[in-house]
Design a protein around this motif. Structure first.
Motif, PDB file in Angstrom:
ATOM      1  N   ALA A 133    -100.543  16.908  27.444  1.00 15.33           N
ATOM      2  CA  ALA A 133     -99.667  15.771  27.076  1.00 15.33           C
ATOM      3  C   ALA A 133     -98.305  15.830  26.304  1.00 15.33           C
ATOM      4  CB  ALA A 133    -100.615  14.820  26.229  1.00 15.33           C
ATOM      5  N   GLY A 134     -97.612  15.137  26.431  1.00 18.35           N
ATOM      6  CA  GLY A 134     -96.363  15.449  25.659  1.00 18.35           C
ATOM      7  C   GLY A 134     -95.182  15.921  26.506  1.00 18.35           C
ATOM      8  N   ASP A 135     -93.850  16.161  25.914  1.00 17.60           N
ATOM      9  CA  ASP A 135     -92.953  16.724  26.885  1.00 17.60           C
ATOM     10  C   ASP A 135     -92.779  18.273  26.945  1.00 17.60           C
ATOM     11  OD1 ASP A 135     -91.768  17.181  24.330  1.00 17.60           O
ATOM     12  OD2 ASP A 135     -89.994  15.613  24.477  1.00 17.60           O
ATOM     13  N   GLY A 136     -93.457  18.731  26.136  1.00 20.20           N
ATOM     14  CA  GLY A 136     -93.418  20.215  26.067  1.00 20.20           C
ATOM     15  C   GLY A 136     -92.217  20.940  25.516  1.00 20.20           C
ATOM     16  N   CYS A 137     -91.674  20.185  24.764  1.00 20.81           N
ATOM     17  CA  CYS A 137     -90.124  20.510  24.196  1.00 20.81           C
ATOM     18  C   CYS A 137     -90.548  21.047  22.631  1.00 20.81           C
ATOM     19  CB  CYS A 137     -89.355  19.443  23.993  1.00 20.81           C
ATOM     20  SG  CYS A 137     -88.703  19.110  25.919  1.00 20.81           S
ATOM     21  N   GLY A 138     -91.563  21.359  22.317  1.00 21.17           N
ATOM     22  CA  GLY A 138     -91.822  21.758  20.735  1.00 21.17           C
ATOM     23  C   GLY A 138     -91.855  23.268  20.723  1.00 21.17           C
ATOM     24  N   ASP A 139     -93.113  23.272  19.482  1.00 22.06           N
ATOM     25  CA  ASP A 139     -93.428  24.689  19.460  1.00 22.06           C
ATOM     26  C   ASP A 139     -93.858  25.572  20.664  1.00 22.06           C
ATOM     27  OD1 ASP A 139     -92.515  24.227  16.703  1.00 22.06           O
ATOM     28  OD2 ASP A 139     -94.413  24.028  16.110  1.00 22.06           O
ATOM     29  N   GLU A 140     -94.298  25.100  21.378  1.00 25.32           N
ATOM     30  CA  GLU A 140     -95.000  25.491  22.498  1.00 25.32           C
ATOM     31  C   GLU A 140     -93.773  26.350  23.190  1.00 25.32           C
ATOM     32  OE1 GLU A 140     -94.911  21.182  24.065  1.00 25.32           O
ATOM     33  OE2 GLU A 140     -95.273  22.483  22.072  1.00 25.32           O
ATOM     34  N   LEU A 141     -92.517  25.525  23.464  1.00 26.98           N
ATOM     35  CA  LEU A 141     -91.515  26.109  24.188  1.00 26.98           C
ATOM     36  C   LEU A 141     -90.735  27.182  23.421  1.00 26.98           C
ATOM     37  CD1 LEU A 141     -89.449  26.175  26.402  1.00 26.98           C
ATOM     38  CD2 LEU A 141     -88.453  23.918  25.139  1.00 26.98           C
ATOM     39  N   TYR A 142     -90.589  26.924  22.184  1.00 33.47           N
ATOM     40  CA  TYR A 142     -89.919  27.827  21.304  1.00 33.47           C
ATOM     41  C   TYR A 142     -90.634  29.218  21.139  1.00 33.47           C
ATOM     42  CZ  TYR A 142     -86.542  24.348  20.598  1.00 33.47           C
ATOM     43  OH  TYR A 142     -85.616  23.481  20.757  1.00 33.47           O
ATOM     44  N   SER A 143     -91.923  29.112  21.213  1.00 32.39           N
ATOM     45  CA  SER A 143     -92.918  30.721  21.360  1.00 32.39           C
ATOM     46  C   SER A 143     -92.447  31.325  22.446  1.00 32.39           C
ATOM     47  CB  SER A 143     -94.205  30.190  21.289  1.00 32.39           C
ATOM     48  OG  SER A 143     -94.610  29.771  22.531  1.00 32.39           O
ATOM     49  N   TRP A 144     -91.922  31.009  23.221  1.00 30.11           N
ATOM     50  CA  TRP A 144     -91.215  31.903  24.388  1.00 30.11           C
ATOM     51  C   TRP A 144     -90.153  32.730  24.074  1.00 30.11           C
ATOM     52  CZ3 TRP A 144     -93.573  32.453  29.328  1.00 30.11           C
ATOM     53  CH2 TRP A 144     -94.783  31.584  29.767  1.00 30.11           C
ATOM     54  N   PHE A 145     -89.677  32.303  23.220  1.00 33.45           N
ATOM     55  CA  PHE A 145     -88.327  33.075  22.834  1.00 33.45           C
ATOM     56  C   PHE A 145     -88.642  34.119  21.780  1.00 33.45           C
ATOM     57  CE2 PHE A 145     -86.950  29.101  24.659  1.00 33.45           C
ATOM     58  CZ  PHE A 145     -85.857  29.378  25.671  1.00 33.45           C
ATOM     59  N   GLU A 146     -89.825  34.134  21.091  1.00 30.03           N
ATOM     60  CA  GLU A 146     -90.008  35.013  20.108  1.00 30.03           C
ATOM     61  C   GLU A 146     -90.387  36.731  20.635  1.00 30.03           C
ATOM     62  OE1 GLU A 146     -93.746  33.495  18.135  1.00 30.03           O
ATOM     63  OE2 GLU A 146     -92.559  31.773  17.517  1.00 30.03           O
ATOM     64  N   PRO A 147     -90.037  37.308  19.773  1.00 33.27           N
ATOM     65  CA  PRO A 147     -90.142  38.807  20.541  1.00 33.27           C
ATOM     66  C   PRO A 147     -91.482  38.968  20.669  1.00 33.27           C
ATOM     67  CG  PRO A 147     -89.206  38.819  18.246  1.00 33.27           C
ATOM     68  CD  PRO A 147     -89.540  37.294  18.731  1.00 33.27           C
ATOM     69  N   ALA A 148     -92.007  39.657  21.409  1.00 35.11           N
ATOM     70  CA  ALA A 148     -93.439  40.336  21.837  1.00 35.11           C
ATOM     71  C   ALA A 148     -93.837  41.205  20.634  1.00 35.11           C
ATOM     72  CB  ALA A 148     -93.314  41.295  23.064  1.00 35.11           C
ATOM     73  N   LYS A 149     -95.463  40.838  20.187  1.00 36.00           N
ATOM     74  CA  LYS A 149     -95.895  41.290  19.258  1.00 36.00           C
ATOM     75  C   LYS A 149     -96.161  42.800  19.461  1.00 36.00           C
ATOM     76  CE  LYS A 149     -97.846  37.268  17.226  1.00 36.00           C
ATOM     77  NZ  LYS A 149     -97.488  36.178  18.046  1.00 36.00           N
ATOM     78  N   PRO A 150     -96.283  43.721  18.768  1.00 34.11           N
ATOM     79  CA  PRO A 150     -96.458  44.986  19.080  1.00 34.11           C
ATOM     80  C   PRO A 150     -97.986  45.113  19.720  1.00 34.11           C
ATOM     81  CG  PRO A 150     -95.517  45.059  17.000  1.00 34.11           C
ATOM     82  CD  PRO A 150     -95.630  43.434  17.535  1.00 34.11           C
ATOM     83  N   GLY A 151     -98.246  45.750  20.693  1.00 26.76           N
ATOM     84  CA  GLY A 151     -99.540  45.892  21.155  1.00 26.76           C
ATOM     85  C   GLY A 151     -99.963  44.933  21.988  1.00 26.76           C
ATOM     86  N   SER A 152     -99.220  43.819  22.311  1.00 24.81           N
ATOM     87  CA  SER A 152     -99.537  42.687  23.042  1.00 24.81           C
ATOM     88  C   SER A 152     -99.364  42.833  24.537  1.00 24.81           C
ATOM     89  CB  SER A 152     -98.715  41.376  22.559  1.00 24.81           C
ATOM     90  OG  SER A 152     -97.341  41.598  22.821  1.00 24.81           O
ATOM     91  N   GLY A 153     -98.731  44.050  24.903  1.00 26.07           N
ATOM     92  CA  GLY A 153     -98.470  44.123  26.504  1.00 26.07           C
ATOM     93  C   GLY A 153     -99.837  44.530  27.287  1.00 26.07           C
ATOM     94  N   SER A 154    -100.002  44.206  28.334  1.00 30.77           N
ATOM     95  CA  SER A 154    -101.121  44.399  28.904  1.00 30.77           C
ATOM     96  C   SER A 154    -101.119  45.967  29.493  1.00 30.77           C
ATOM     97  CB  SER A 154    -101.044  43.662  30.237  1.00 30.77           C
ATOM     98  OG  SER A 154    -102.143  44.146  31.195  1.00 30.77           O
ATOM     99  N   SER A 155    -102.217  46.813  29.164  1.00 35.05           N
ATOM    100  CA  SER A 155    -102.348  48.190  29.594  1.00 35.05           C
ATOM    101  C   SER A 155    -103.100  48.278  30.872  1.00 35.05           C
ATOM    102  CB  SER A 155    -102.810  48.932  28.502  1.00 35.05           C
ATOM    103  OG  SER A 155    -103.926  48.549  28.104  1.00 35.05           O
ATOM    104  N   LYS A 156    -103.913  47.390  31.193  1.00 35.37           N
ATOM    105  CA  LYS A 156    -104.604  47.228  32.518  1.00 35.37           C
ATOM    106  C   LYS A 156    -103.678  47.083  33.781  1.00 35.37           C
ATOM    107  CE  LYS A 156    -108.644  45.499  30.111  1.00 35.37           C
ATOM    108  NZ  LYS A 156    -109.756  44.307  30.147  1.00 35.37           N
ATOM    109  N   PRO A 157    -103.911  48.149  34.646  1.00 29.44           N
ATOM    110  CA  PRO A 157    -103.148  47.709  36.124  1.00 29.44           C
ATOM    111  C   PRO A 157    -103.503  46.670  36.687  1.00 29.44           C
ATOM    112  CG  PRO A 157    -104.721  49.405  36.427  1.00 29.44           C
ATOM    113  CD  PRO A 157    -104.699  49.138  34.732  1.00 29.44           C
TER     114      PRO A 157
END
Length: 181
Positions: A133-157
């Motif tokens: 629910a909601g317009d999706g314009c809050g924190d959930e949207l702004y989280s896409w612009f945060e830098p990736a956390k170290p070690g958060s990348g997928s190492s599995k093929p």
């Protein structure tokens, strides 16, 4: 989607059922240099360095097209680059009901991806969970612009899952070569 559903080689498995489509953001004519982007099919409307909509390319027609698609009752969600979602949130005005269907997803900087609901009589089609629910314009949207956390990348093929049973039936039928042309 590919003819007859079909498996994209670039991870577009959701297109297989024919309920998903990519709509390219090609407004007006394109010069040869404008057409030479990552996919060659649409204008890049997002500046990848700034992660914002390119104001020299984006126009109200882009927003209107996405809004019209979102207002269709058969459409369940639309994926756009997070920068496009941000621009739509900033310019939507008072009518924001359609924004909840617009979901941020990287890679959609020259097109938007439309997902359509399963037809009522499609026995093997499963709808996804409803969008939040909601317009999706809050924190959930702004989280896409945060830098990736170290070690958060997928190492599995990535492993391509097998085709669904019904797709395997179609591909193994004697007339399947006609559909693949």
């Amino acid at each position: 989607a590919m003819p007859g559903g079909g498996r994209f080689l670039t991870g577009h498995a959701s297109h297989q059922m024919g309920l998903d489509a990519d709509i390219w953001l090609r407004m007006g004519t394109m010069t040869d240099s404008e057409a030479l982007n990552s996919d060659g099919k649409g204008l890049l409307v997002v500046n990848r360095q700034t992660q914002r909509v390119d104001e020299n390319v984006w126009n109200n027609n882009h927003a209107t097209l996405i809004k019209l698609a979102a207002q269709d009752p058969k459409v369940t969600r639309i994926f756009v680059n997070p920068a496009i979602k941000l621009k739509l949130c900033q310019t939507a005005g008072d009518d924001r009901t359609w924004l909840h269907k617009i979901r941020p997803w990287f890679g959609h900087d020259s097109h938007f991806h439309v997902r359509i609901a399963c037809p009522k009589d499609a026995a093997y089609c499963e709808d996804q969970a409803p969008v939040p629910a909601g317009d999706g314009c809050g924190d959930e949207l702004y989280s896409w612009f945060e830098p990736a956390k170290p070690g958060s990348g997928s190492s599995k093929p990535k492993v391509t899952p097998p085709e669904p049973f019904l797709c395997q039936q179609v591909l193994s039928s004697p007339n399947s070569s006609e559909w693949l042309e």
